[in-house]
Design an enzyme around this catalytic site. Structure first.
Site, PDB file in Angstrom:
ATOM      1  N   HIS A   1       0.731  -1.377   0.193  1.00 53.34           N
ATOM      2  CA  HIS A   1       0.086   0.039   0.162  1.00 53.34           C
ATOM      3  C   HIS A   1       0.768   1.330   0.092  1.00 53.34           C
ATOM      4  CE1 HIS A   1      -3.264   2.628   2.103  1.00 53.34           C
ATOM      5  NE2 HIS A   1      -3.840   2.040   0.893  1.00 53.34           N
TER       6      HIS A   1
ATOM      7  N   LYS B   1       3.359   4.582  -1.130  1.00 50.38           N
ATOM      8  CA  LYS B   1       3.457   5.629  -2.054  1.00 50.38           C
ATOM      9  C   LYS B   1       4.581   6.418  -1.963  1.00 50.38           C
ATOM     10  CE  LYS B   1      -1.354   5.524  -1.057  1.00 50.38           C
ATOM     11  NZ  LYS B   1      -1.466   4.213  -0.966  1.00 50.38           N
TER      12      LYS B   1
ATOM     13  N   ASP C   1      16.367  11.222  -7.933  1.00 47.93           N
ATOM     14  CA  ASP C   1      18.024  11.431  -8.017  1.00 47.93           C
ATOM     15  C   ASP C   1      18.509  11.380  -6.475  1.00 47.93           C
ATOM     16  OD1 ASP C   1      18.383  11.952 -10.529  1.00 47.93           O
ATOM     17  OD2 ASP C   1      18.096  14.017 -10.747  1.00 47.93           O
TER      18      ASP C   1
ATOM     19  N   HIS D   1      -9.256  11.264   2.124  1.00 46.81           N
ATOM     20  CA  HIS D   1      -8.525  10.164   2.146  1.00 46.81           C
ATOM     21  C   HIS D   1      -7.259  10.505   2.746  1.00 46.81           C
ATOM     22  CE1 HIS D   1      -5.897   6.824  -0.325  1.00 46.81           C
ATOM     23  NE2 HIS D   1      -6.972   6.284   0.102  1.00 46.81           N
TER      24      HIS D   1
ATOM     25  N   LYS E   1      -4.199  10.840   5.397  1.00 42.82           N
ATOM     26  CA  LYS E   1      -4.109  10.191   6.607  1.00 42.82           C
ATOM     27  C   LYS E   1      -2.900  11.337   7.320  1.00 42.82           C
ATOM     28  CE  LYS E   1      -3.841   6.722   3.321  1.00 42.82           C
ATOM     29  NZ  LYS E   1      -5.376   6.528   3.344  1.00 42.82           N
TER      30      LYS E   1
ATOM     31  N   ASP F   1       0.221  18.964  19.193  1.00 45.05           N
ATOM     32  CA  ASP F   1       0.558  20.229  19.712  1.00 45.05           C
ATOM     33  C   ASP F   1       1.045  21.031  19.002  1.00 45.05           C
ATOM     34  OD1 ASP F   1      -0.073  18.787  22.267  1.00 45.05           O
ATOM     35  OD2 ASP F   1       2.083  18.380  22.638  1.00 45.05           O
TER      36      ASP F   1
END
Length: 442
Positions: free
Chosen positions: A185, A187, A192, A360, A362, A367
């Site tokens: 899952h 991403k 470079d 979607h 996350k 603080d």
């Protein structure tokens, strides 16, 4: 319960979904690959002693716990830019790929043939033609249509090196030795060895054509520069080695830190890591809070560790704000999520349901100083079944920018009150609680 109620069908279901196991050989191979890569990473992984010098005392425990997962400690001297939306994310990623001089590495769970997915593929093709080494990994389930497409074939013919993570070409073998629903899952994009992207966005348009009726999908993506790039590169290299058998250790090089940069730490989770690592990390971060926690996630099916941590934080006076989508693409997950509302609200947590599409993103801010972005949801799939990647950081500027983005989510959301939940019809509450009992396989 299933085994007793429906013994024959239940046995088959348990065989398919009851155990979290990548398969003995695959697990050993993955652990060997990771161990070899990380053992040669040296100071790229960061140093334990830097926790005391770079991290504020109240947040040291979460960085130390994160280091116990795959050996990455926080590295200082990073810069970051929060992308405004999907359009800017695509524009900046394409520009970075077009400016690449040596290599481009891309890994994604869902890669579609829409505007975003095609533009990124075309950028890889252009880079390859001018001599840049480009490697791309797509998950065998999430990107199954792309893997069979002419676009994938064009990328291969142009010279882009391609790999499939957890392929489904031998489904019966996978069923016998592992589970079909163990997925990559992550991403990860690295250009470079100097730039990396981390967040919730797949290589797909916000309109997300495969589930267009829930669109737009509201994501978050951060562009990082600095030593954190090498840690994200290590995660990519481990996935590439697992998928292809090819090691790329020589490509993981030190990155010059910025003098005014901030400390950050890459976190790689997966079914070959220690069980419970993800919820324990979230719980440790929540326990660090003194004033405020804001958390957004599309899929909220927590285990007791996270649920109790959120309630405990609220009960000790921390302002805990949770933001979920009002309309979820999974009615089952939505029902399970709502089963926890009453307990959270009674403890003093605030809950908001975002109306402007499928939220979607996350995100976690603590603080206004500590933040976490990446691919992990707060559900059992992200906790145990999926390979995930996140970046934990301490920086008031970036945490403040994400906090402001969270405020945008909240301003477009409906508050959920204790009175509202208490007045739900009994049949609805019973349904939510029944669905919650199957939370471990959602």
């Amino acid at each position: 319960m299933v085994l007793n109620v429906v013994p024959f069908a239940g046995s088959a279901v348990y065989f398919l979904f009851g155990e979290i196991d990548l398969g003995k050989k695959a697990k050993q191979a993955r652990q060997l690959v990771s161990r070899n890569i990380y053992d040669h990473a040296g100071d790229l992984k960061g140093r334990e002693e830097d926790v005391n010098t770079d991290i504020a005392r109240q947040y040291r425990s979460v960085f130390r716990y994160g280091a116990s997962i795959n050996g990455f400690y926080p590295v200082n001297g990073n810069h970051a830019a929060l992308m405004a939306d999907g359009a800017e994310t695509l524009q900046r990623m394409v520009a970075d790929i077009d400016g690449a001089q040596h290599h481009v590495h891309m890994l994604c769970y869902i890669w579609l043939e829409d505007h975003t997915g095609t533009d990124l593929a075309e950028a890889l093709i252009r880079a390859t033609k001018r001599g840049v080494t480009c490697r791309a990994v797509a998950d065998g389930l999430g990107s199954r249509k792309l893997i069979k497409s002419t676009l994938w074939r064009r990328m291969k013919e142009a010279g882009v090196e391609l790999a499939v993570a957890l392929p489904l070409d031998r489904p019966f073998h996978t069923i016998l030795t592992s589970r079909l629903d163990l997925r990559n899952h992550r991403k990860i994009t690295v250009i470079d060895g100097q730039i990396t992207y981390c967040g919730s966005r797949n290589y797909a348009d916000p309109e997300f054509l495969v589930k267009a009726r829930y669109a737009p999908w509201v994501d978050i993506m951060v562009r990082f520069e600095g030593p954190i790039v090498a840690q994200n590169q290590l995660l990519f290299v481990s996935d590439w080695a697992q998928a292809t058998g090819e090691t790329l250790d020589d490509l993981v090089q030190p990155v010059t830190p910025f003098k005014d940069g901030f400390p950050a730490q890459a976190l790689g989770f997966g079914p070959v890591e220690r069980r419970g690592a993800t919820p324990q990390l979230f719980s440790t971060a929540i326990a660090c809070a003194h004033e405020q926690i804001i958390l957004s996630t599309p899929y909220f099916v927590p285990d007791g560790t996270v649920l109790d941590a959120l309630c405990t934080a609220a009960l000790r006076g921390v302002r805990v704000t949770l933001v979920f989508p009002k309309r979820n693409d999974s009615k089952i997950v939505a029902a399970a999520s709502k089963s926890y509302y009453l307990k959270l609200l009674e403890a003093g947590c605030e809950i908001f349901e975002y109306k402007g599409g499928l939220l979607h993103a996350k995100t976690l801010t603590v603080d206004g100083r500590l933040g976490l972005v990446g691919s992990s949801n707060l559900d059992i799939r992200s906790f145990d079944l999926n390979f995930e990647n996140n970046i934990l950081f301490q920086d008031e500027t970036l945490a403040g920018e994400i906090f402001e983005r969270q405020q945008v989510y909240i301003s477009g959301a409906d508050p959920v009150t204790l009175i509202h939940v208490s007045n739900w019809p009994y049949h609805r509450r019973i349904w939510n609680n029944i669905i919650a009992t199957i939370g471990p396989i959602l």
